[in-house]
Motif scaffolding. Structure first.
Motif, short mmCIF file in Angstrom:
data_model
loop_
_atom_site.label_atom_id
_atom_site.label_comp_id
_atom_site.label_asym_id
_atom_site.label_seq_id
_atom_site.Cartn_x
_atom_site.Cartn_y
_atom_site.Cartn_z
N ILE A 7 0.86 -1.17 0.00
CA ILE A 7 0.00 0.00 0.00
C ILE A 7 0.90 1.23 0.00
O ILE A 7 1.66 1.45 0.93
N THR A 11 -2.22 5.89 -1.66
CA THR A 11 -3.26 5.00 -2.18
C THR A 11 -4.65 5.54 -1.90
O THR A 11 -5.52 5.51 -2.77
N ARG A 12 -4.86 6.04 -0.70
CA ARG A 12 -6.19 6.58 -0.38
C ARG A 12 -6.54 7.77 -1.26
O ARG A 12 -7.67 7.89 -1.73
N ARG A 14 -5.31 8.36 -4.30
CA ARG A 14 -5.55 7.85 -5.65
C ARG A 14 -6.93 7.23 -5.76
O ARG A 14 -7.66 7.47 -6.71
N ASN A 15 -7.31 6.46 -4.75
CA ASN A 15 -8.62 5.83 -4.77
C ASN A 15 -9.74 6.86 -4.74
O ASN A 15 -10.73 6.72 -5.46
N TRP A 50 0.13 9.51 -10.50
CA TRP A 50 0.09 8.54 -9.41
C TRP A 50 1.32 7.66 -9.40
O TRP A 50 1.29 6.47 -9.69
N PHE A 124 -9.42 -1.76 -9.48
CA PHE A 124 -9.31 -0.82 -8.36
C PHE A 124 -10.69 -0.44 -7.83
O PHE A 124 -10.92 -0.43 -6.63
N TYR A 133 -9.31 -2.39 0.30
CA TYR A 133 -8.28 -1.47 0.80
C TYR A 133 -8.47 -1.20 2.29
O TYR A 133 -7.50 -1.13 3.04
#
Length: 149
Positions: A7, A11-12, A14-15, A50, A124, A133
């Motif tokens: 991770i 990541t958060r 990007r999500n 990213w 994703f 996630y």
């Protein structure tokens, strides 16, 4: 090299960016065909590139030195070529700045697209919607707590 299931720090973010664009594309669609939606998301502008600053600086340094680019998928190659293009322009304006400083500014600029395949976008989004996630974050936090960190 990332290990499977790692991770990244962002990541958060990007999500959240992916889900923002995903919901926008769903709202705009008259007919919802998921492969088409995933393609539209992949090709949509992203809030940033990213990739980590560290990884981008390594690749851009190698490109600036004329070294052959490492084996990478076409989307990643395209992303690094865009970062490198911006790097060359920015280096003219700021010749005293380090590669890392310039690349840090560049990767945090808006990107023309996500540089992901539609299939990866779909994976994703599926993981985000199904809490994968969140489970990874919980497992990571539990591990750090158990280790006394």
């Amino acid at each position: 090299m990332k290990y499977f299931g790692s991770i990244l720090d962002f990541t958060r973010e990007r999500n959240a960016d992916l889900m923002r664009v995903y919901h926008d594309r769903l709202a705009e669609a008259s007919i919802i065909v998921m492969p088409v939606i995933f393609q539209l998301v992949a090709d949509s502008p992203a809030s940033r590139f990213w990739v980590s600053e560290e990884r981008a600086a390594i690749v851009i340094s190698a490109m600036a030195a004329g070294k052959p680019m490492p084996r990478m998928r076409s989307n990643k190659r395209e992303m690094f070529e865009e970062i490198y293009r911006r790097y060359l322009l920015m280096r003219k304006d700021y010749p005293d700045k380090s590669v890392y400083e310039l690349v840090t500014k560049i990767v945090n600029q808006p990107a023309p697209k996500f540089y992901l395949t539609p299939r990866t976008v779909g994976e994703f989004i599926y993981r985000i919607k199904n809490g994968w996630y969140d489970n990874q974050y919980d497992r990571y936090r539990d591990c750090r707590t158990a280790c006394g960190e």
